[in-house]
Motif scaffolding. Structure first.
Motif, mmCIF file in Angstrom:
data_model
loop_
_atom_site.group_PDB
_atom_site.id
_atom_site.type_symbol
_atom_site.label_atom_id
_atom_site.label_comp_id
_atom_site.label_asym_id
_atom_site.label_seq_id
_atom_site.Cartn_x
_atom_site.Cartn_y
_atom_site.Cartn_z
ATOM 1 N N UNK A 358 0.672 -1.302 0.011
ATOM 2 C CA UNK A 358 -0.209 -0.114 0.097
ATOM 3 C C UNK A 358 0.706 1.150 -0.223
ATOM 4 N N UNK A 359 0.169 2.278 0.135
ATOM 5 C CA UNK A 359 1.199 3.799 0.161
ATOM 6 C C UNK A 359 1.941 3.703 1.416
ATOM 7 N N UNK A 360 2.757 4.549 1.383
ATOM 8 C CA UNK A 360 3.662 4.668 2.408
ATOM 9 C C UNK A 360 3.386 4.878 3.942
ATOM 10 N N UNK A 361 2.403 5.702 3.892
ATOM 11 C CA UNK A 361 1.921 5.848 5.233
ATOM 12 C C UNK A 361 1.366 4.370 5.849
ATOM 13 N N UNK A 362 0.812 3.676 4.959
ATOM 14 C CA UNK A 362 0.235 2.524 5.332
ATOM 15 C C UNK A 362 0.931 1.172 5.625
ATOM 16 N N UNK A 363 2.129 1.300 4.906
ATOM 17 C CA UNK A 363 3.001 0.332 4.840
ATOM 18 C C UNK A 363 3.377 -0.483 5.923
ATOM 19 N N UNK A 364 3.961 0.473 7.138
ATOM 20 C CA UNK A 364 4.349 -0.176 8.406
ATOM 21 C C UNK A 364 3.183 -0.860 8.925
ATOM 22 N N UNK A 365 1.807 -0.323 9.065
ATOM 23 C CA UNK A 365 0.925 -0.912 9.476
ATOM 24 C C UNK A 365 0.355 -2.378 9.129
ATOM 25 N N UNK A 366 0.650 -2.283 7.470
ATOM 26 C CA UNK A 366 0.295 -3.467 6.882
ATOM 27 C C UNK A 366 1.341 -4.571 7.171
ATOM 28 N N UNK A 367 2.607 -4.290 7.274
ATOM 29 C CA UNK A 367 3.657 -5.158 7.689
ATOM 30 C C UNK A 367 3.434 -5.534 9.006
ATOM 31 N N UNK A 368 2.894 -4.858 10.096
ATOM 32 C CA UNK A 368 3.006 -5.209 11.384
ATOM 33 C C UNK A 368 1.771 -6.102 11.573
ATOM 34 N N UNK A 369 0.377 -5.914 10.801
ATOM 35 C CA UNK A 369 -0.520 -6.769 10.852
ATOM 36 C C UNK A 369 -0.118 -7.972 10.184
ATOM 37 N N UNK A 370 0.462 -8.120 9.093
ATOM 38 C CA UNK A 370 0.911 -9.212 8.586
ATOM 39 C C UNK A 370 1.921 -10.063 9.515
ATOM 40 N N UNK A 371 2.739 -9.405 10.023
ATOM 41 C CA UNK A 371 3.493 -10.098 10.857
ATOM 42 C C UNK A 371 2.916 -10.771 12.068
ATOM 43 N N UNK A 372 1.820 -9.928 12.854
ATOM 44 C CA UNK A 372 0.984 -10.602 14.049
ATOM 45 C C UNK A 372 0.081 -11.669 13.430
ATOM 46 N N UNK A 373 -0.480 -11.749 12.325
ATOM 47 C CA UNK A 373 -1.132 -12.632 11.673
ATOM 48 C C UNK A 373 -0.652 -13.873 11.608
ATOM 49 N N UNK A 374 0.590 -13.744 10.987
ATOM 50 C CA UNK A 374 1.564 -15.029 10.654
ATOM 51 C C UNK A 374 1.923 -15.697 11.744
ATOM 52 N N UNK A 375 2.611 -14.750 12.873
ATOM 53 C CA UNK A 375 2.832 -15.271 14.156
ATOM 54 C C UNK A 375 2.150 -15.914 14.949
ATOM 55 N N UNK A 376 0.695 -15.554 15.005
ATOM 56 C CA UNK A 376 -0.343 -16.240 15.726
ATOM 57 C C UNK A 376 -0.748 -17.387 14.901
ATOM 58 N N UNK A 377 -0.650 -17.565 13.672
ATOM 59 C CA UNK A 377 -0.857 -18.806 12.935
ATOM 60 C C UNK A 377 0.157 -19.899 13.173
ATOM 61 N N UNK A 378 1.287 -19.451 13.136
ATOM 62 C CA UNK A 378 2.508 -20.400 13.322
ATOM 63 C C UNK A 378 2.731 -20.792 14.579
ATOM 64 N N UNK A 379 3.068 -19.878 15.604
ATOM 65 C CA UNK A 379 3.216 -20.235 16.980
ATOM 66 C C UNK A 379 2.285 -20.887 17.838
ATOM 67 N N UNK A 380 0.911 -20.527 17.572
ATOM 68 C CA UNK A 380 -0.255 -21.313 18.056
ATOM 69 C C UNK A 380 -0.910 -22.435 17.301
ATOM 70 N N UNK A 381 -0.613 -22.538 15.959
ATOM 71 C CA UNK A 381 -1.217 -23.578 15.209
ATOM 72 C C UNK A 381 -2.731 -23.245 14.936
ATOM 73 N N UNK A 382 -2.958 -22.061 14.718
ATOM 74 C CA UNK A 382 -4.348 -21.503 14.549
ATOM 75 C C UNK A 382 -4.830 -21.146 13.320
ATOM 76 N N UNK A 383 -6.098 -21.482 13.022
ATOM 77 C CA UNK A 383 -6.589 -21.287 11.570
ATOM 78 C C UNK A 383 -6.705 -19.502 11.544
ATOM 79 N N UNK A 384 -6.531 -18.981 10.447
ATOM 80 C CA UNK A 384 -6.370 -17.850 10.143
ATOM 81 C C UNK A 384 -7.578 -16.840 10.314
ATOM 82 N N UNK A 385 -8.663 -17.790 10.408
ATOM 83 C CA UNK A 385 -10.070 -17.226 10.695
ATOM 84 C C UNK A 385 -9.921 -16.981 12.003
ATOM 85 N N UNK A 386 -9.780 -17.991 12.895
ATOM 86 C CA UNK A 386 -9.583 -17.775 14.162
ATOM 87 C C UNK A 386 -8.496 -16.629 14.819
#
Length: 579
Positions: A358-386
């Protein structure tokens, strides 16, 4: 005053609706248009049955005038991919299939496959990044003269018309901790070149080393490392493949790129600057080459490839130029695989600029959101919907105090609404006195007319980041949740319509209907003490959201639905407390 506010709000909504298609183009979104799709669950062959070589296997072949006209191929497989390597083009990759697996089987599915003399999209086939094209320079050594057109490029290959001998190709499987080196030596009166490929069992990176002992006089000591075949389309929607595709050059920490959006070719654009890397991408996958030294220059171009019945299928061409005096030997890291930050970061800083955050002002938020979703998915073995439901709870915890304060302030604003009308009528001819009296009233009542905007201002960047993450990052591609929600990166369509509705689309998704109900309940709770003249505008806003979200990723709609439910419950609790 309320009438003016309603008119202003209506104009703003109208402008947003008009500008929304342009915003979608900027962030790379358009509702998918279905093409011919097949789904065969039993058409994936197992490739891990070939003999296992010892660590650091070495294969050498000499190419000279005695064996011109014969193509020799080698099929190499790992736990991540299978590639077909040809001596034509100097050890080029003729085919490349992504075979990375997770607990459910092949991780990346959806490919165009040849069936009965036609090409169809098979959503159960592993992703194929190469093949189905005529390119033999993936990559190869050559020289592109600036004064000639694309079709007249001189490409140094072992031969120009190889005899296809694919049935005689040897097959090798590389274990996780093993490697394989293939050496091609090309010798004639005009040139003497050695090309080495090293493949690893645990990486998408393939080393390509060019050793230049002698070049034809045509080269004048200059040569280029070329990639002229682009990448295969991998998505069922033509628009998604086209809008996200492009060719890139990394130059001094910045990026130059071209993206073909119509059938006109993009002529070679040369950049006379130190090129640090080059790349080609489609929506979710990429080819990236990083040399061990900066190139003297780089170039980018594109042509429209004939593919199925599509109007536009760009085939991107990128190159990096060197000189035999300063660079007689070039070692490059070739990456073929999914566009994932953790895969790209070790190759070279700045490669994440190829990804759409996305736009530069949104990029840090997008990367942080992606990191959190992937971290929760991989570390807790949770479905992305959960994970999204948990994420909605966390955002509610963060924004809860602000929303509570906003709702309480809104209630106070409703209580002083009669006093506001009296002041507006009394001082309508004196704007300065009107502003002074209004501020005094707000201060006395402890109300803030702008407090309702704060939660929305905080929420919109997160919604935009989620939209970008679910539409353009490979981690969410093909991730299912429950029942009919089979891909959180796509709308959860269940019924196709025989006609197209502006903004809404030509199919019905279920989650946006649930979201519309939750949004209506939240608005109804907020409108309990609101002036009746303002309610129609909020209903219009609710309807607009229902239309727009129908074509949004189901993951985003799931998040917003849960967020609305929590908002409704919080508003009820605040109302009960106030009573």
């Amino acid at each position: 005053m309320n009438i003016k506010n309603n008119i202003l709000a209506g104009v703003c909504i109208f402008i947003i609706v008009l500008l929304m298609p342009y915003y979608w183009q900027i962030i790379g979104y358009e509702p998918s248009t279905p093409e011919q799709i097949i789904n065969s669950e039993n058409n994936i062959e197992t490739i891990n049955s070939t003999p296992e070589p010892p660590v650091s296997t070495y294969i050498k072949t000499n190419e000279n005038s005695s064996n011109l006209g014969q193509e020799k191929i080698l099929i190499v497989s790992t736990n991540l991919y299978q590639t077909v390597i040809s001596n034509a083009g100097g050890g080029s990759h003729k085919d490349f299939t992504v075979l990375e697996m997770d607990q459910n089987g092949y991780k990346y599915l959806g490919a165009y496959v040849s069936r009965d003399d036609s090409i169809l999209y098979d959503k159960s086939a592993p992703v194929s990044l190469l093949g189905n094209n005529n390119g033999t320079c993936t990559p190869c050594l050559g020289f592109v003269n600036n004064s000639v057109v694309l079709d007249d490029n001189f490409i140094l290959t072992e031969n120009n018309s190889p005899l296809i001998m694919s049935n005689n190709g040897a097959e090798i499987f590389i274990q996780k901790n093993d490697s394989l080196t293939i050496e091609y030596e090309y010798v004639s009166n005009d040139y003497d070149i050695v090309k080495k490929l090293t493949l690893y069992g645990n990486s998408y990176v393939i080393n390509h080393e060019f050793i230049i002992n002698k070049l034809p006089s045509l080269f004048n000591g200059n040569y280029e490392i070329l990639w002229n075949s682009g990448l295969n389309p991998t998505e069922v929607s033509e628009y998604e493949d086209v809008s996200y595709g492009g060719a890139y050059l990394g130059i001094n920490g910045d990026v130059e790129y071209v993206s073909q959006t119509n059938e006109d070719i993009i002529k070679k654009e040369k950049f006379e600057l130190d090129a640090e890397w080059m790349g080609v991408r489609n929506k979710y996958f990429a080819m990236i080459m990083v040399p061990n030294t900066k190139a003297l220059f780089g170039s980018l171009s594109s042509i429209n490839r004939d593919f199925m019945n599509r109007n536009l299928t760009p085939s991107y061409i990128s190159s990096m130029g060197f000189n035999t005096v300063s660079s007689p030997i070039i070692e490059t890291q070739l990456y073929l695989g999914p566009l994932k930050i953790e895969n790209l970061d070790p190759l070279h800083p700045g490669l994440d600029q190829m990804m759409n955050f996305g736009w530069k002002i949104i990029q840090p938020i997008s990367k942080l959101v992606l990191w959190f979703l992937v971290f929760m998915h991989t570390s807790l073995n949770l479905n992305y919907g959960l994970v999204l439901i948990i994420f909605a709870f966390i955002i509610r915890v963060i924004t809860g105090p602000l929303i509570k304060k906003s709702y309480e302030s809104s209630q106070k604003m409703q209580k002083i609404a009669p006093d506001i009308k009296i002041i507006q009528e009394k001082y309508k001819e004196d704007p300065q006195r009107l502003q002074k009296e209004m501020l005094a009233l707000y201060k006395k009542a402890g109300a803030n007319p702008f407090s309702g905007c704060i939660p929305m201002l905080l929420q919109w960047p997160i919604l935009m980041a989620l939209f970008i993450v679910f539409r353009s990052t490979v981690e969410l591609r093909g991730e299912s949740f429950i029942f009919w929600i089979t891909d959180l990166s796509q709308p959860d369509y269940v019924i196709n319509l025989p006609f197209h509705i502006p903004l809404y689309g030509d199919a019905i998704a279920i989650l946006p209907l649930f979201m519309g109900v939750t949004m209506f309940l939240v608005m109804k709770q907020s409108m309990a003490t609101m002036d009746s003249s303002q309610k129609p505008m909020l209903y219009m806003m609710n309807a607009m959201f229902l239309l727009i979200f129908n074509s949004f990723p189901s993951g985003l709609t799931l998040y917003y639905t849960v967020y609305n439910v929590l908002s409704y419950l919080q508003q009820r609790s605040i109302k009960i407390e106030s009573n």
